[in-house]
Design a protein around this motif. Structure first.
Motif, mmCIF file in Angstrom:
data_model
loop_
_atom_site.group_PDB
_atom_site.id
_atom_site.type_symbol
_atom_site.label_atom_id
_atom_site.label_comp_id
_atom_site.label_asym_id
_atom_site.label_seq_id
_atom_site.Cartn_x
_atom_site.Cartn_y
_atom_site.Cartn_z
ATOM 1 N N GLY A 188 0.791 -1.216 0.000
ATOM 2 C CA GLY A 188 0.000 0.000 0.000
ATOM 3 C C GLY A 188 0.826 1.271 0.000
ATOM 4 O O GLY A 188 0.284 2.355 0.020
ATOM 5 N N GLY A 189 2.143 1.164 -0.027
ATOM 6 C CA GLY A 189 2.991 2.352 -0.032
ATOM 7 C C GLY A 189 3.379 2.742 -1.441
ATOM 8 O O GLY A 189 3.139 2.020 -2.391
ATOM 9 N N ARG A 190 3.979 3.871 -1.556
ATOM 10 C CA ARG A 190 4.460 4.330 -2.863
ATOM 11 C C ARG A 190 5.862 3.804 -3.084
ATOM 12 O O ARG A 190 6.691 3.827 -2.198
ATOM 13 C CB ARG A 190 4.456 5.841 -2.917
ATOM 14 N N GLU A 191 6.134 3.348 -4.311
ATOM 15 C CA GLU A 191 7.443 2.778 -4.611
ATOM 16 C C GLU A 191 8.556 3.805 -4.496
ATOM 17 O O GLU A 191 9.620 3.522 -4.017
ATOM 18 C CB GLU A 191 7.434 2.172 -6.023
ATOM 19 N N GLY A 192 8.330 5.019 -4.930
ATOM 20 C CA GLY A 192 9.357 6.029 -4.955
ATOM 21 C C GLY A 192 9.535 6.753 -3.625
ATOM 22 O O GLY A 192 10.262 7.717 -3.544
ATOM 23 N N ARG A 193 8.874 6.329 -2.578
ATOM 24 C CA ARG A 193 8.878 7.014 -1.299
ATOM 25 C C ARG A 193 10.174 6.845 -0.538
ATOM 26 O O ARG A 193 10.401 7.489 0.470
ATOM 27 C CB ARG A 193 7.702 6.510 -0.471
ATOM 28 N N GLY A 194 11.043 5.982 -0.960
ATOM 29 C CA GLY A 194 12.299 5.770 -0.253
ATOM 30 C C GLY A 194 12.268 4.540 0.645
ATOM 31 O O GLY A 194 13.183 4.322 1.408
ATOM 32 N N SER A 195 11.204 3.737 0.580
ATOM 33 C CA SER A 195 11.169 2.535 1.396
ATOM 34 C C SER A 195 12.155 1.523 0.826
ATOM 35 O O SER A 195 12.420 1.489 -0.366
ATOM 36 C CB SER A 195 9.765 1.943 1.452
ATOM 37 N N ARG A 196 12.703 0.743 1.719
ATOM 38 C CA ARG A 196 13.708 -0.238 1.311
ATOM 39 C C ARG A 196 13.103 -1.628 1.335
ATOM 40 O O ARG A 196 12.291 -1.940 2.201
ATOM 41 C CB ARG A 196 14.893 -0.184 2.278
ATOM 42 N N GLN A 223 11.656 0.083 7.322
ATOM 43 C CA GLN A 223 10.980 0.839 6.267
ATOM 44 C C GLN A 223 11.028 2.348 6.495
ATOM 45 O O GLN A 223 10.782 3.109 5.569
ATOM 46 C CB GLN A 223 9.523 0.384 6.138
ATOM 47 N N ALA A 224 11.329 2.786 7.714
ATOM 48 C CA ALA A 224 11.407 4.220 8.007
ATOM 49 C C ALA A 224 12.602 4.826 7.273
ATOM 50 O O ALA A 224 13.566 4.125 6.941
ATOM 51 C CB ALA A 224 11.554 4.424 9.513
ATOM 52 N N PRO A 225 12.560 6.120 7.015
ATOM 53 C CA PRO A 225 13.730 6.766 6.392
ATOM 54 C C PRO A 225 14.982 6.513 7.226
ATOM 55 O O PRO A 225 14.917 6.468 8.457
ATOM 56 C CB PRO A 225 13.348 8.248 6.394
ATOM 57 N N ARG A 226 16.099 6.362 6.556
ATOM 58 C CA ARG A 226 17.343 5.979 7.236
ATOM 59 C C ARG A 226 17.789 6.963 8.298
ATOM 60 O O ARG A 226 18.488 6.594 9.226
ATOM 61 C CB ARG A 226 18.460 5.792 6.212
ATOM 62 N N TRP A 227 17.444 8.216 8.196
ATOM 63 C CA TRP A 227 17.910 9.223 9.144
ATOM 64 C C TRP A 227 17.102 9.231 10.442
ATOM 65 O O TRP A 227 17.564 9.776 11.447
ATOM 66 C CB TRP A 227 17.873 10.613 8.504
ATOM 67 N N ILE A 228 15.918 8.633 10.454
ATOM 68 C CA ILE A 228 15.037 8.706 11.633
ATOM 69 C C ILE A 228 15.687 8.071 12.862
ATOM 70 O O ILE A 228 15.757 8.695 13.928
ATOM 71 C CB ILE A 228 13.687 8.007 11.340
ATOM 72 N N LEU A 229 16.127 6.827 12.763
ATOM 73 C CA LEU A 229 16.640 6.113 13.932
ATOM 74 C C LEU A 229 17.882 6.760 14.526
ATOM 75 O O LEU A 229 17.907 7.048 15.736
ATOM 76 C CB LEU A 229 16.881 4.639 13.594
ATOM 77 N N PRO A 230 18.930 7.048 13.740
ATOM 78 C CA PRO A 230 20.106 7.678 14.361
ATOM 79 C C PRO A 230 19.814 9.070 14.924
ATOM 80 O O PRO A 230 20.350 9.440 15.968
ATOM 81 C CB PRO A 230 21.146 7.738 13.250
ATOM 82 N N THR A 231 18.932 9.813 14.264
ATOM 83 C CA THR A 231 18.591 11.141 14.762
ATOM 84 C C THR A 231 17.852 11.047 16.090
ATOM 85 O O THR A 231 18.165 11.780 17.043
ATOM 86 C CB THR A 231 17.732 11.903 13.724
ATOM 87 N N CYS A 232 16.892 10.143 16.174
ATOM 88 C CA CYS A 232 16.147 9.965 17.436
ATOM 89 C C CYS A 232 17.059 9.463 18.549
ATOM 90 O O CYS A 232 16.973 9.940 19.691
ATOM 91 C CB CYS A 232 14.975 9.012 17.229
ATOM 92 N N MET A 233 17.920 8.509 18.239
ATOM 93 C CA MET A 233 18.827 7.981 19.266
ATOM 94 C C MET A 233 19.786 9.058 19.744
ATOM 95 O O MET A 233 20.030 9.184 20.953
ATOM 96 C CB MET A 233 19.599 6.770 18.730
ATOM 97 N N ALA A 234 20.312 9.870 18.833
ATOM 98 C CA ALA A 234 21.213 10.952 19.226
ATOM 99 C C ALA A 234 20.473 11.976 20.079
ATOM 100 O O ALA A 234 21.009 12.470 21.084
ATOM 101 C CB ALA A 234 21.819 11.621 17.993
ATOM 102 N N GLY A 235 19.232 12.278 19.714
ATOM 103 C CA GLY A 235 18.437 13.219 20.489
ATOM 104 C C GLY A 235 18.151 12.728 21.891
ATOM 105 O O GLY A 235 18.272 13.478 22.870
ATOM 106 N N VAL A 236 17.788 11.464 22.014
ATOM 107 C CA VAL A 236 17.520 10.882 23.338
ATOM 108 C C VAL A 236 18.806 10.842 24.161
ATOM 109 O O VAL A 236 18.799 11.153 25.359
ATOM 110 C CB VAL A 236 16.893 9.474 23.209
ATOM 111 N N PHE A 237 19.915 10.486 23.532
ATOM 112 C CA PHE A 237 21.196 10.431 24.239
ATOM 113 C C PHE A 237 21.590 11.816 24.749
ATOM 114 O O PHE A 237 21.941 11.981 25.933
ATOM 115 C CB PHE A 237 22.285 9.861 23.323
ATOM 116 N N LEU A 238 21.534 12.818 23.885
ATOM 117 C CA LEU A 238 21.905 14.171 24.296
ATOM 118 C C LEU A 238 20.956 14.714 25.361
ATOM 119 O O LEU A 238 21.401 15.333 26.334
ATOM 120 C CB LEU A 238 21.938 15.105 23.093
ATOM 121 N N ALA A 239 19.667 14.478 25.197
ATOM 122 C CA ALA A 239 18.708 14.922 26.216
ATOM 123 C C ALA A 239 18.973 14.218 27.539
ATOM 124 O O ALA A 239 18.893 14.833 28.604
ATOM 125 C CB ALA A 239 17.279 14.655 25.737
#
Length: 125
Positions: free
Chosen positions: A11-19, A52-68
């Motif tokens: 049900g997703g779009r092919e060009g959306r960046g999903s892997r 399936q999430a964009p590749r930047w989501i996980l490292p960005t969230c983890m860095a944010g939680v770590f810094l906070a």
């Protein structure tokens, strides 16, 4: 699926960046015990979502939680670091059978360091 339709079967779009999911015959560890099978079964949907999430989501969230966690003193900072350690523990548990000794040791060290930071942030020491 109609010809020319740009939607895939999920049900997703092919060009959306999903892997696409990694190739392989089994999603679960062969010959695993009951506990591992159950944890892997319950982890399947979150893992596919993370994949399936964009590749930047996980490292960005983890860095944010770590810094906070480092910047917020007291119980809130300790809680954030403990949650991050729990997340890493979950991923380490799932990957454990396929890891070499050095890779296992590194995961244990990272989780231990996060827990030490959490205890220091809590003010318990």
């Amino acid at each position: 699926m109609a010809k020319g339709d740009d939607r895939d079967r999920r049900g997703g779009r092919e060009g959306r960046g999903s892997r696409p999911l990694p190739q392989g015959d089994a999603f679960y560890t062969p010959g695993a015990g009951r506990l591992r099978r159950e944890i892997e079964r319950r982890s399947a949907v979150p893992l596919v979502w993370l994949h399936q999430a964009p590749r930047w989501i996980l490292p960005t969230c983890m860095a944010g939680v770590f810094l906070a966690g480092l910047l917020l003193s007291g119980p809130l900072g300790a809680l954030l670091l403990a949650l991050l350690a729990l997340f890493f523990s979950w991923l380490a548990f799932l990957a454990w059978p396929s890891l070499r000794t050095g890779e296992r040791a590194m995961r244990v060290v990272v989780i231990g360091v996060l827990l030490v930071f959490g205890v220091l942030q809590s003010g318990a020491v």
